[in-house]
Design an enzyme around this catalytic site. Structure first.
Site, PDB file in Angstrom:
ATOM      1  N   TRP A 102     -24.969   6.236  -3.493  1.00  0.00           N
ATOM      2  CA  TRP A 102     -24.199   5.582  -2.426  1.00  0.00           C
ATOM      3  C   TRP A 102     -25.084   5.291  -1.229  1.00  0.00           C
ATOM      4  O   TRP A 102     -24.901   4.267  -0.550  1.00  0.00           O
ATOM      5  CB  TRP A 102     -22.945   6.387  -2.098  1.00  0.00           C
ATOM      6  CG  TRP A 102     -22.136   6.551  -3.340  1.00  0.00           C
ATOM      7  CD1 TRP A 102     -21.933   7.709  -4.037  1.00  0.00           C
ATOM      8  CD2 TRP A 102     -21.521   5.507  -4.111  1.00  0.00           C
ATOM      9  NE1 TRP A 102     -21.221   7.441  -5.175  1.00  0.00           N
ATOM     10  CE2 TRP A 102     -20.953   6.110  -5.260  1.00  0.00           C
ATOM     11  CE3 TRP A 102     -21.406   4.130  -3.951  1.00  0.00           C
ATOM     12  CZ2 TRP A 102     -20.267   5.374  -6.229  1.00  0.00           C
ATOM     13  CZ3 TRP A 102     -20.727   3.398  -4.916  1.00  0.00           C
ATOM     14  CH2 TRP A 102     -20.163   4.018  -6.033  1.00  0.00           C
ATOM     15  N   ASP A 171     -21.868   7.700   6.223  1.00  0.00           N
ATOM     16  CA  ASP A 171     -20.856   7.504   5.192  1.00  0.00           C
ATOM     17  C   ASP A 171     -20.317   8.874   4.808  1.00  0.00           C
ATOM     18  O   ASP A 171     -21.022   9.678   4.202  1.00  0.00           O
ATOM     19  CB  ASP A 171     -21.498   6.807   3.985  1.00  0.00           C
ATOM     20  CG  ASP A 171     -20.553   6.711   2.793  1.00  0.00           C
ATOM     21  OD1 ASP A 171     -19.383   7.136   2.905  1.00  0.00           O
ATOM     22  OD2 ASP A 171     -20.997   6.205   1.741  1.00  0.00           O
ATOM     23  N   LYS A 195     -10.769   9.968  -1.645  1.00  0.00           N
ATOM     24  CA  LYS A 195     -11.167  11.299  -2.067  1.00  0.00           C
ATOM     25  C   LYS A 195     -10.406  12.359  -1.265  1.00  0.00           C
ATOM     26  O   LYS A 195      -9.690  13.169  -1.829  1.00  0.00           O
ATOM     27  CB  LYS A 195     -12.677  11.461  -1.926  1.00  0.00           C
ATOM     28  CG  LYS A 195     -13.416  10.539  -2.907  1.00  0.00           C
ATOM     29  CD  LYS A 195     -14.865  10.313  -2.559  1.00  0.00           C
ATOM     30  CE  LYS A 195     -15.454   9.131  -3.281  1.00  0.00           C
ATOM     31  NZ  LYS A 195     -15.676   9.333  -4.713  1.00  0.00           N
TER      32      LYS A 195
END
Lengths: 362, 362
Positions: A102, A171, A195
């Protein structure tokens, strides 16, 4: 039916109380005679939901008025694309800590138009380690410094962050709202909500408002973070049901859990149960991240000494009601994602299963 | 409780059977032991949902294999932004029919980088009329020709489309899947799904695959329609629950309604009830769109001869369980949005209310 023990990496388990409330609201929200997914995003009911969610975000993280909060459809990936367009001039420069897949997606968004400097990369150690914060050095004149707080695939997590002169963008997709963090150190934090916060379909962004003035003219409103913040996430029709469920999860965090300190205590306990089990297994199980300080409390990645047994374990676990345990397809192995909403009881029962499995096969 | 009669312009009413099925699935999808919003978008269960939705789209519109289907988070507004980036070169040219607010949003996306030629505009007639198709003339060498099939605010609707040499792009947000249309005439149709297809949070795109080859290199994957199509809408985490509800609505359209011809017949009947009521009211009610051929079957916009009575009507209607009737804030007046899922019975009861109100106040 009995709900299974859900260890998916995201979309992921939600609190049962939230799911039940959302079920009711899907048919009728409160006493307004229509369902939550059938309601104008400009109704006073939805206004209150959106305002309430933003207020809860601010309370939970103790966010100052220097920051704006927005929901952005398209998840963290869209925020990465927007950030590159908004904050990095053509030919400019941003700096990154490369802790895995990511992080690399964020790097890729900047690299197509500017210099995406990688200050540290875990690539050579299969992303199973993190750098010491004190060893990291960033420039003051870059557009932003970018980090990924929790690495879902590699199973590593930064719980603290370096001081940077340039705005620090983080992030937090996979550990958002999992422990207290001082928001004042960041230029922006953002994360897909699927999540720790709700169903898939939005990112949540917390951004220092003065940075919005750096956004160049001439961009589409849909690609301008300033528009999202200034229009309170409803320049266009927002992902209303998704925001509603997020508001329920935030409410659960505040009222049922009692805030981020309590959440952190619970998360530490859950992760501890698993890592302790591995460490006590005499090598039968092995956390993929050696250094306990680098291990994620959200995504517990592990291997078996006897790798061929991994498929057996997944099959037996699935049959026993523990699902979503397969490691990411890019790395293999096993992964138990134990986000905020994963009940401690699920982890306890899984540890019992793991101990039994080791006894049987060890 | 009794569910109210929901005339919101979007997000809008959903079929009760769909809402009930979604309620169940929120707690447990099928027999898989977890809820639909808690499931990996790469699970075999979600794969089947997504594939099933795409197949239903293709069956309902009889879409040929020359076209790809994708879900794009951010709704029609994001698709407009992506289209300008993907299909119109810097300094290039696209042509538009300006039928109101949403047409102008599409124009605005192109105008910032290229020539956005307006071939016809309804601005001078407050968007209450449409052009005759035969009067429209488009160039062959533009990147695309753009139209908005149904104008939610003005209450107009194109049910047929002009032949164009350049690819014809149509925003069908507010009449998607409401009647049969030959898809082969289009380069792309797209629409936010929150009116006729599901809850807010996605657009659905049907695009001629050969056009995807025109997309320039160097764009973010998140802003490249080719990536959405080629990755089957899951380059990044999709708005999974939203897609699931869409799959249920598509199933309802096929199995309960029996396809788009039946849907069209029902929609004509519903709209007819309202327009006939206005036309028979001796001027008490007036459709804002005079020409019956231009009137929307989805958003029935109307005024009262005695304008001060409009607020009274809205208040009394709301009290009687008819909600969402206020005209768009930019135009005022009244609007009954009667999308696919709005039951004929809701329209019948509302017409009775309107007739009673006229009798009392006429």
């Amino acid at each position: 039916m009995a709900r299974k023990h859900n260890f998916y990496a995201g979309p992921a388990v939600l609190p049962v109380s939230v799911v039940k409330k959302a079920q009711e609201s899907l048919f009728e929200y409160g006493t307004c005679g229509i369902g939550i997914a059938e309601m104008s995003h400009r109704s006073k009911e939805f206004d209150a939901i959106l305002e309430g969610a933003v207020a809860a975000v601010k309370r939970l993280y103790n966010v100052s008025d220097d920051y704006g909060v927005a929901f952005v459809q398209g998840g963290a990936s869209m925020v990465m694309a927007i950030n590159a367009l908004n904050f990095v001039p053509e030919g400019g420069r941003a700096q990154f800590v490369d802790t895995g897949t990511w992080a690399r997606r964020a790097i890729g968004e900047v690299a197509r138009k500017a210099s995406a400097d990688v200050v540290w990369s875990g690539k050579d150690v299969a992303y199973a380690e993190l750098p010491e914060l004190s060893s990291l050095s960033f420039d003051a004149d870059v557009s932003f410094v970018h980090m990924t707080s929790n690495n879902t695939i590699a199973g590593t997590q930064f719980r603290e962050f370096p001081r940077t002169e340039a705005p620090l963008f983080v992030d937090m997709s996979s550990d958002f709202f999992s422990h207290p963090v001082d928001m004042n150190q960041f230029g922006m934090v953002y994360g897909g909500i699927q999540k720790n916060l709700g169903p898939a379909g939005s990112a949540l962004v917390i951004v220092r408002k003065d940075l919005l003035e750096r956004i160049p003219q001439g961009l589409s409103e849909m690609l301008d973070m300033g528009v999202y913040v200034k229009k309170n996430s409803i320049y266009n029709t927002p992902a209303a049901f998704t925001i509603y469920m997020t508001s329920l999860v935030l409410d659960w965090l505040e009222k049922d859990i009692g805030g981020l300190e309590n959440m952190d205590r619970i998360n530490k306990e859950k992760a501890g149960l698993l890592y302790d089990c591995f460490d006590a297994s005499g090598g039968f199980y092995r956390a993929t991240v050696k250094n306990p300080a680098h291990r994620s409390l959200m995504n517990v990645t592990f291997r078996l000494a006897q790798e061929p047994l991994e498929a057996t374990l997944i099959a037996e676990a699935t049959a026993a009601g523990f699902i979503g345990l397969k490691g990411h397809r890019s790395v293999g192995g096993l992964r138990a994602s134990i986000y905020n909403s994963c009940p401690t009881e699920s982890v306890r029962e899984f540890v019992t299963f793991l101990n039994d499995f080791a006894k049987k096969n060890g």
